[in-house]
Scaffold this motif. Structure first.
Motif, mmCIF file in Angstrom:
data_model
loop_
_atom_site.group_PDB
_atom_site.id
_atom_site.type_symbol
_atom_site.label_atom_id
_atom_site.label_comp_id
_atom_site.label_asym_id
_atom_site.label_seq_id
_atom_site.Cartn_x
_atom_site.Cartn_y
_atom_site.Cartn_z
ATOM 1 N N TYR A 26 -14.313 16.447 -23.220
ATOM 2 C CA TYR A 26 -14.680 15.703 -24.432
ATOM 3 C C TYR A 26 -14.346 16.515 -25.681
ATOM 4 O O TYR A 26 -13.780 15.989 -26.651
ATOM 5 C CB TYR A 26 -16.184 15.386 -24.371
ATOM 6 C CG TYR A 26 -16.734 14.579 -25.525
ATOM 7 C CD1 TYR A 26 -16.445 13.225 -25.660
ATOM 8 C CD2 TYR A 26 -17.577 15.175 -26.462
ATOM 9 C CE1 TYR A 26 -16.988 12.480 -26.705
ATOM 10 C CE2 TYR A 26 -18.119 14.443 -27.510
ATOM 11 C CZ TYR A 26 -17.815 13.094 -27.625
ATOM 12 O OH TYR A 26 -18.354 12.360 -28.663
ATOM 13 N N LEU A 30 -11.640 15.428 -28.583
ATOM 14 C CA LEU A 30 -12.038 15.256 -29.979
ATOM 15 C C LEU A 30 -11.370 16.269 -30.911
ATOM 16 O O LEU A 30 -11.303 16.044 -32.120
ATOM 17 C CB LEU A 30 -13.561 15.340 -30.128
ATOM 18 C CG LEU A 30 -14.286 13.977 -30.160
ATOM 19 C CD1 LEU A 30 -14.046 13.193 -28.889
ATOM 20 C CD2 LEU A 30 -15.784 14.153 -30.388
ATOM 21 N N THR A 118 -19.626 13.575 -32.493
ATOM 22 C CA THR A 118 -18.829 12.343 -32.439
ATOM 23 C C THR A 118 -17.399 12.508 -32.951
ATOM 24 O O THR A 118 -16.603 11.587 -32.846
ATOM 25 C CB THR A 118 -19.518 11.228 -33.253
ATOM 26 O OG1 THR A 118 -19.688 11.689 -34.604
ATOM 27 C CG2 THR A 118 -20.881 10.881 -32.650
ATOM 28 N N GLY A 119 -17.075 13.654 -33.555
ATOM 29 C CA GLY A 119 -15.721 13.853 -34.083
ATOM 30 C C GLY A 119 -15.618 15.186 -34.793
ATOM 31 O O GLY A 119 -16.549 15.990 -34.776
ATOM 32 N N ASN A 189 -12.325 0.830 -22.985
ATOM 33 C CA ASN A 189 -11.347 1.426 -23.887
ATOM 34 C C ASN A 189 -11.779 2.843 -24.229
ATOM 35 O O ASN A 189 -12.831 3.316 -23.776
ATOM 36 C CB ASN A 189 -11.192 0.583 -25.164
ATOM 37 C CG ASN A 189 -12.522 0.296 -25.828
ATOM 38 O OD1 ASN A 189 -13.305 1.214 -26.087
ATOM 39 N ND2 ASN A 189 -12.793 -0.986 -26.108
ATOM 40 N N ALA A 190 -10.972 3.545 -25.031
ATOM 41 C CA ALA A 190 -11.234 4.948 -25.337
ATOM 42 C C ALA A 190 -12.542 5.146 -26.095
ATOM 43 O O ALA A 190 -13.268 6.119 -25.847
ATOM 44 C CB ALA A 190 -10.066 5.514 -26.156
ATOM 45 N N GLU A 191 -12.854 4.229 -27.009
ATOM 46 C CA GLU A 191 -14.089 4.358 -27.783
ATOM 47 C C GLU A 191 -15.322 4.190 -26.901
ATOM 48 O O GLU A 191 -16.309 4.904 -27.057
ATOM 49 C CB GLU A 191 -14.104 3.342 -28.937
ATOM 50 C CG GLU A 191 -13.146 3.674 -30.059
ATOM 51 C CD GLU A 191 -13.360 5.064 -30.623
ATOM 52 O OE1 GLU A 191 -14.524 5.427 -30.909
ATOM 53 O OE2 GLU A 191 -12.367 5.818 -30.752
ATOM 54 N N GLN A 192 -15.258 3.235 -25.979
ATOM 55 C CA GLN A 192 -16.373 3.073 -25.036
ATOM 56 C C GLN A 192 -16.504 4.288 -24.131
ATOM 57 O O GLN A 192 -17.623 4.694 -23.784
ATOM 58 C CB GLN A 192 -16.169 1.802 -24.196
ATOM 59 C CG GLN A 192 -16.587 0.524 -24.893
ATOM 60 C CD GLN A 192 -16.705 -0.647 -23.921
ATOM 61 O OE1 GLN A 192 -16.552 -0.495 -22.704
ATOM 62 N NE2 GLN A 192 -16.970 -1.821 -24.462
ATOM 63 N N LYS A 194 -15.857 7.351 -24.943
ATOM 64 C CA LYS A 194 -16.541 8.372 -25.728
ATOM 65 C C LYS A 194 -18.041 8.093 -25.808
ATOM 66 O O LYS A 194 -18.865 9.016 -25.732
ATOM 67 C CB LYS A 194 -15.940 8.450 -27.136
ATOM 68 C CG LYS A 194 -14.525 8.996 -27.167
ATOM 69 C CD LYS A 194 -13.953 8.966 -28.578
ATOM 70 C CE LYS A 194 -12.502 9.440 -28.596
ATOM 71 N NZ LYS A 194 -11.915 9.337 -29.964
ATOM 72 N N LEU A 195 -18.403 6.809 -25.977
ATOM 73 C CA LEU A 195 -19.820 6.430 -26.029
ATOM 74 C C LEU A 195 -20.523 6.766 -24.722
ATOM 75 O O LEU A 195 -21.606 7.369 -24.709
ATOM 76 C CB LEU A 195 -19.949 4.932 -26.329
ATOM 77 C CG LEU A 195 -21.377 4.347 -26.254
ATOM 78 C CD1 LEU A 195 -22.285 5.001 -27.294
ATOM 79 C CD2 LEU A 195 -21.355 2.829 -26.432
#
Length: 478
Positions: A26, A30, A118-119, A189-192, A194-195
């Motif tokens: 992760y 990021l 988160t980033g 997807n990629a955002e999910q 990460k979540l």
């Protein structure tokens, strides 16, 4: 004994999820800005090479992998400073189980805090909670390991030590599989993804916190509570901050006595640490074992902490393949811990540790020769991972039980003895991670860093061979 071993089940999820697999991947994702295509003439193929975000510290840009390595160095430096002080407090007040609980809760809440990363705008939160989670995990092990000679006789310590690691590997594999289903299967997807990764951090903290309750309920509170303590320890018991202290000279008088008490504890703790070190190193077997342990721990622990970033940054292995590889390593480690524990009964701990170190050297040399431009590099990486998985659990378990067998049978000083053991291990990790991070920053790759670890393994191998085996030793088969 079961409650003791089960704490490995509870806390090892940090070691796998946060240290080895999901968090490093992760973090790498990021801190990656983009990927560029690079044509390789030797193979006639195009490979994808990650382009990383640099992290600015005091006006200078650093490689993110190097910053991660330095953050690990910082966390272990904190543990080295705290361990002797806390061990001295535990021995003085007789509440080492309370300190085990404190560090457990620090680590568990820090794991959950990683969900706030988160980033790149929150990268410092990720690094901060990574440091405090590491302090919680390794700080708790000081007190956890010190219970081993309290609850098991020497003839049972090899098996119990290995049992703890096996529990830990099984528990951590189960949780990683759950997290893997969330990230790889349920995420669309990629955002999910990460979540669900951040949710995995929450699960890790909750697992550690929840399962440790069985340990805290059933593990005995070893230690003699001393009578000569300051009245109403206001710095150890927050409830006493709100009590009236008139009968003891007033709040500020009690506070002054507390401060003097803790200053004495700090002085005495490091004095005791050096005293214990001198005492242990007067025994020739302990001298050679601890010296060997320091050097091979430099390599073993550093590679263990940086292996995932190696797979992601050097080879650019896909996330799902990397996690599955690390899962296989954990399963192998279970087999290795059991197999080497049984093998030690036949050929002795000394020979088992020697075999493990030789295999670690082979793994380091193989890692150096990995080249991302080689079309077979993925399979070569799997081969290196297979070696690491086999010896990781075995060397850890055998080291802990061998030290426990060699200790003087003083009983109540076990916390201090294991504090010295843990401080030595952390000093090794500080040296190893600092060298690793510095070589990454200098050469802009990890292969030279991996190669440097072979030197430390080689020194450890030479030193362990000086361990003398006493055939009439009724404590253990060394």
């Amino acid at each position: 004994m079961k409650a003791w071993a089960l704490y490995d089940w509870a806390n090892s999820v940090y070691s796998l999820v946060i240290t080895s697999t999901i968090f490093p991947i992760y973090y790498s994702i990021l801190t990656t800005a983009s990927e560029r295509s690079e044509y390789v003439e030797e193979t006639g193929k195009t490979i994808q090479v990650p382009v990383r975000h640099m992290i600015n510290i005091f006006g200078r840009d650093y490689q993110p992998d190097a910053v991660y390595g330095y953050s690990l160095t910082l966390s272990f430096a904190i543990v080295v400073l705290l361990s002797p002080i806390l061990s001295s407090l535990a021995d003085t007040i007789g509440n080492k189980k309370s300190f085990l609980q404190f560090f457990c809760y620090l680590g568990a809440t820090s794991c959950m805090g990683l969900a706030m990363f988160t980033g790149m705008n929150t990268v410092w939160l990720g690094l901060l909670f990574s440091v405090t989670a590491s302090v919680g995990f390794w700080g708790s092990l000081v007190f956890y390991n010190s219970f081993l000679p309290d609850i098991a006789t020497p003839d049972k310590q090899d098996a119990l030590s290995a049992k703890g690691y096996v529990y830990g590997y099984i528990g951590s594999v189960i949780l990683v599989i759950i997290c893997l289903v969330l990230i790889q299967v349920l995420a669309k997807n990629a955002e999910q993804a990460k979540l669900y990764t951040r949710i995995s951090f929450l699960f890790t903290g909750a697992w550690w916190f929840g399962f440790s309750q069985y340990t805290f309920k059933h593990l005995p509170q070893f230690g003699n509570i001393k009578d000569q303590l300051p009245k109403d320890l206001v710095l150890l018991n927050h409830k006493n901050l709100f009590k009236s202290h008139k009968n003891n000279g007033g709040f500020f008088f009690v506070l002054k006595k507390n401060i003097a008490f803790y200053i004495d504890i700090v002085k005495e703790s490091f004095r005791e640490l050096f005293k214990v070190g001198n005492h242990l190193f007067r025994d020739s077997n302990l001298k050679y074992f601890l010296s060997s342990f320091f050097f091979f721990s430099v390599g073993m622990q550093t590679i263990f902490l940086m292996a995932t970033l190696f797979g992601k940054s050097e080879i650019n292995l896909a996330q799902d393949k990397l996690i599955m590889t690390l899962l296989v390593i954990q399963i192998e480690a279970i087999i290795g811990a059991i197999a080497f524990s049984r093998l030690s009964r036949k050929i002795g701990n000394k020979n088992v540790i020697s075999i493990c170190i030789v295999l670690w050297i082979v793994a380091c040399l193989s890692a150096y020769y990995l080249n991302k431009e080689n079309p077979n590099v993925e399979y070569q990486f799997y081969g290196v991972a297979a070696i690491v998985g086999l010896v990781m659990g075995g060397l850890q378990a055998m080291s802990r039980s061998t030290y426990s067998k060699l200790l003087p049978q003083d009983g109540m000083e076990n916390t201090t003895y294991f504090s010295f053991y843990d401080v030595l291990e952390k000093l090794a990790i500080i040296l190893g991670t600092f060298i690793f991070a510095t070589l990454i920053e200098h050469f802009n790759n990890m292969r030279y860093a991996a190669l440097s670890m072979t030197v430390f393994f080689a020194i450890g191998l030479v030193l362990i061979r000086f361990l003398k085996v006493n055939a009439n030793n009724n404590k253990a088969n060394l």
